[in-house]
Design a protein around this motif. Structure first.
Motif, short mmCIF file in Angstrom:
data_model
loop_
_atom_site.label_atom_id
_atom_site.label_comp_id
_atom_site.label_asym_id
_atom_site.label_seq_id
_atom_site.Cartn_x
_atom_site.Cartn_y
_atom_site.Cartn_z
N LEU A 126 -10.50 74.15 63.57
CA LEU A 126 -9.08 73.19 63.52
C LEU A 126 -9.21 72.73 61.92
O LEU A 126 -8.08 72.74 61.23
CB LEU A 126 -8.79 72.04 64.46
N ASP A 127 -10.26 72.30 61.54
CA ASP A 127 -10.37 71.92 60.17
C ASP A 127 -9.89 72.98 59.15
O ASP A 127 -9.06 72.67 58.25
CB ASP A 127 -11.92 71.36 59.71
N GLU A 128 -10.61 74.02 59.36
CA GLU A 128 -10.16 75.30 58.54
C GLU A 128 -8.75 75.59 58.53
O GLU A 128 -7.94 75.88 57.44
CB GLU A 128 -10.90 76.39 58.98
N LEU A 129 -8.06 75.57 59.71
CA LEU A 129 -6.65 75.61 60.02
C LEU A 129 -5.75 75.13 58.90
O LEU A 129 -5.01 75.42 58.43
CB LEU A 129 -6.20 75.67 61.27
N ILE A 319 2.03 70.45 63.74
CA ILE A 319 1.23 71.61 64.61
C ILE A 319 1.70 71.35 65.84
O ILE A 319 1.82 70.35 66.69
CB ILE A 319 -0.17 70.87 64.49
N TRP A 320 1.81 72.53 66.52
CA TRP A 320 2.24 72.61 67.84
C TRP A 320 0.95 72.83 68.76
O TRP A 320 0.23 73.90 68.60
CB TRP A 320 3.22 73.83 67.98
N ALA A 340 -3.75 75.63 68.65
CA ALA A 340 -3.05 74.82 67.78
C ALA A 340 -2.42 75.82 66.60
O ALA A 340 -3.16 76.49 66.11
CB ALA A 340 -3.98 73.80 66.94
N LEU A 341 -1.15 75.66 66.51
CA LEU A 341 -0.33 76.49 65.69
C LEU A 341 0.28 75.76 64.68
O LEU A 341 1.24 74.80 64.99
CB LEU A 341 0.66 77.19 66.59
N ILE A 342 0.16 75.99 63.42
CA ILE A 342 1.09 75.50 62.33
C ILE A 342 2.24 75.95 62.50
O ILE A 342 2.42 77.13 62.11
CB ILE A 342 0.26 75.55 60.84
N THR A 343 3.26 75.20 62.88
CA THR A 343 4.50 75.72 62.72
C THR A 343 5.38 75.53 61.44
O THR A 343 6.46 76.00 60.87
CB THR A 343 5.63 75.23 63.94
N ASP A 344 5.00 74.57 60.76
CA ASP A 344 5.61 74.15 59.24
C ASP A 344 4.95 73.44 58.40
O ASP A 344 4.26 72.46 58.81
CB ASP A 344 7.15 73.26 59.65
N GLN A 350 1.65 80.19 58.46
CA GLN A 350 1.95 79.99 60.24
C GLN A 350 0.81 80.49 60.63
O GLN A 350 0.72 81.77 61.02
CB GLN A 350 3.38 80.54 60.54
N ASN A 351 -0.26 79.55 60.88
CA ASN A 351 -1.58 80.37 61.65
C ASN A 351 -1.91 79.55 62.83
O ASN A 351 -1.33 78.19 62.87
CB ASN A 351 -2.74 80.10 60.73
N GLU A 352 -2.94 80.24 63.52
CA GLU A 352 -2.93 79.56 64.77
C GLU A 352 -4.64 79.43 64.81
O GLU A 352 -5.40 80.27 64.48
CB GLU A 352 -2.74 80.28 65.87
N CYS A 353 -5.16 78.51 65.71
CA CYS A 353 -6.56 78.53 66.04
C CYS A 353 -6.84 77.83 67.49
O CYS A 353 -5.75 77.32 67.69
CB CYS A 353 -7.20 77.69 65.06
N HIS A 354 -8.14 77.87 67.75
CA HIS A 354 -8.13 77.20 69.27
C HIS A 354 -9.21 76.22 68.77
O HIS A 354 -10.14 76.09 67.96
CB HIS A 354 -9.02 78.31 70.18
N PHE A 355 -9.07 75.33 69.93
CA PHE A 355 -10.25 74.20 69.87
C PHE A 355 -10.39 73.50 71.39
O PHE A 355 -9.59 74.11 72.13
CB PHE A 355 -9.75 72.95 68.81
N SER A 356 -11.07 72.68 71.53
CA SER A 356 -11.37 72.17 72.78
C SER A 356 -11.54 70.68 72.92
O SER A 356 -11.47 69.98 72.05
CB SER A 356 -12.66 72.93 73.49
N LEU A 357 -11.20 70.29 74.21
CA LEU A 357 -11.09 68.99 74.59
C LEU A 357 -12.44 68.58 75.37
O LEU A 357 -12.31 68.99 76.53
CB LEU A 357 -10.02 68.13 75.30
N GLY A 358 -13.59 68.20 74.91
CA GLY A 358 -14.78 67.79 75.64
C GLY A 358 -14.98 66.35 76.02
O GLY A 358 -14.45 65.82 75.85
N PRO A 359 -16.08 66.45 76.35
CA PRO A 359 -16.59 64.55 76.96
C PRO A 359 -16.54 63.83 75.48
O PRO A 359 -16.39 62.74 75.66
CB PRO A 359 -17.78 65.02 77.54
#
Ligand SMILES: Nc1ncnc2c1ncn2[C@@H]1O[C@H](COP(=O)(O)OP(=O)(O)OP(=O)(O)O)[C@@H](O)[C@H]1O
Ligand SMILES: [Mg+2]
Length: 402
Positions: A126-129, A319-320, A340-344, A350-359
């Motif tokens: 996400l940082d890189e995105l 970010i969507w 996470a998609l940068i829509t504007d 306009q790029n996309e990446c994945h991330f997770s929600l952990g404990p």
């Protein structure tokens, strides 16, 4: 020596020691420099009496240093009691002159941009995105349906903003405006505890984190006014508004009030922009989504953020957030994976990446399983469904680990 005389000597010695300690105390608690006073003292063309009055009037508006003056427009300054147009203009000109020149060359401008600090999100992808983290001085909009991860990102960037610099943090303050009443102290503390544990930090300074319950637009405006004095004191670099549009949707209903609502939104966004610019703060706000009424909308445009063009123009990075596909979730053993998609954005593709929600808040997708395992090993039950009592236990257990 007679007993009476001896008593007198003891009393005298005691009073001397007392005097010495009070003197010492007096010198050590000398008043911090009043930046606004110093700034006003340096202005030529305003009488001493007027300077004293200005100090009081500006202070009542939450302005505690020259940068605070920049957060006000000429009109707003002129509306303050006893401030004429000439005085207001003079104040603004003086602020500009001490802040440096108005026109910058490309190189000079680049130097400012390079110096901007970046707040880590907890996920390297996400940082890189977004170009290495959330840069200060920018407006970032996180939008998506419920549970898409908006608030979890806000918690994790808050923790990262508070962290010491040697661990990738900014060692800076955070202001959180909670407009939905959803802020949870324990959740933020859990995430901070994780960083304390992994970096072996004794105690992350949390006294620079300030949260305000701002359910109405009037409360938001009041909080922003008060923020004027908190920001320089706490060295704030991040302001969260979770969520921005909720109070607008609650206070303005129907198409009939849309124009007034947008005007009000514009005014608030400009207040935020002036704060962000004057103090180089990242403003991160969450937003809900609505169905796009356009029958010809493409699949990507089927849902859209609320707030219309006014908000769209204000956000530097939009970010969507969505749930990841089952393929990604299964592939990485990450049931909480998100997209996470940068829509504007004016400078990012306009790029996309994945991330997770952990404990422990936001993490990379391939880390979710590890984080769950670590949480288990530490005996930490981070389920959000836990009752308050159990949450207290979790906190104590985790805090005593190191
Ligand atoms: N303690 C926790 N441990 C692991 N995952 C958690 C924990 N707390 C929350 N989550 C994850 O975060 C999700 C909720 O995300 P978040 O609170 O960011 O939603 P949101 O996008 O802000 O939604 P809303 O619009 O309702 O505010 C949960 O569904 C869960 O997957
Ligand atoms: Mg939320």
């Amino acid at each position: 020596m007679a007993a009476e005389e001896e008593n007198d000597v003891v009393e005298l010695e005691e009073s001397i020691t007392k005097e010495k300690t009070t003197k010492k105390k007096k010198t050590s608690t000398s008043k911090p420099q009043d930046d606004l006073l110093v700034f006003l003292a340096g202005i030529k063309g305003i009488s001493e009496v007027m300077k004293k009055r200005l100090h009081k009037v500006l202070g009542s508006q939450g302005i505690s240093d020259p940068r605070g003056i920049k957060t006000h427009t000429l009109k707003q300054l002129m509306e303050l009691p006893g401030v004429s147009e000439n005085t207001a203009k003079l104040l603004l000109e003086e602020v500009e002159s001490i802040q440096g020149k108005l026109f910058l060359s490309l190189d000079e401008r680049e130097q400012i941009e390079v110096k901007r600090k970046k707040i880590m999100t907890g996920s390297l992808e996400l940082d890189e995105l977004i170009g290495g983290g959330i840069p200060t001085g920018t407006f970032v909009e996180l939008y998506g349906s419920p549970q898409s991860g908006k608030t979890q990102i806000c918690y994790t960037i808050s923790a990262n903003c508070l962290l010491p610099r040697e661990f990738g943090g900014l060692e800076a303050g955070v202001i959180w405006l909670d407009t939905e009443g959803s802020f949870n102290t324990q959740r933020l503390k859990q995430i901070i505890s994780y960083y304390e544990y992994t970096h072996n930090i004794k105690n992350v300074k949390t006294d620079r984190f300030m949260v305000a319950n701002t359910r109405t637009l009037a409360q938001i405006e009041l909080a922003l006014k008060e923020a004027g004095s908190i920001i320089p004191k706490n060295k704030v670099k991040l302001m969260i508004i979770d969520s921005l549009m909720d109070p607008f949707r609650a206070e303005y209903g129907g198409l009939g009030e849309l124009a007034v609502r947008q005007k009000h939104l514009n005014k608030l966004l400009h207040m935020l922009m002036r704060l962000a610019e004057a103090y180089d703060i990242a403003v991160v706000y969450t937003n809900q989504v609505m169905a796009n009424p356009d029958p010809f909308a493409t699949a990507m445009d089927k849902v859209m953020p609320t707030g219309g063009f006014i908000l769209g123009h204000a956000s530097d990075i939009r970010i969507w957030l969505r749930r990841a596909t089952s393929k990604i979730r299964n592939q990485h053993d990450a049931p909480n994976a998100r997209r996470a998609l940068i829509t504007d954005c004016g400078w990012l593709p306009q790029n996309e990446c994945h991330f997770s929600l952990g404990p422990f808040g936001v993490c990379d997708v391939d880390q979710e399983a590890n984080h769950r395992k670590l949480a288990g090993e530490l005996g930490v039950l981070f389920e959000s469904s836990l009752g308050k009592e159990e949450k207290e236990d979790v906190k104590t257990e985790f805090a005593t680990l190191d």
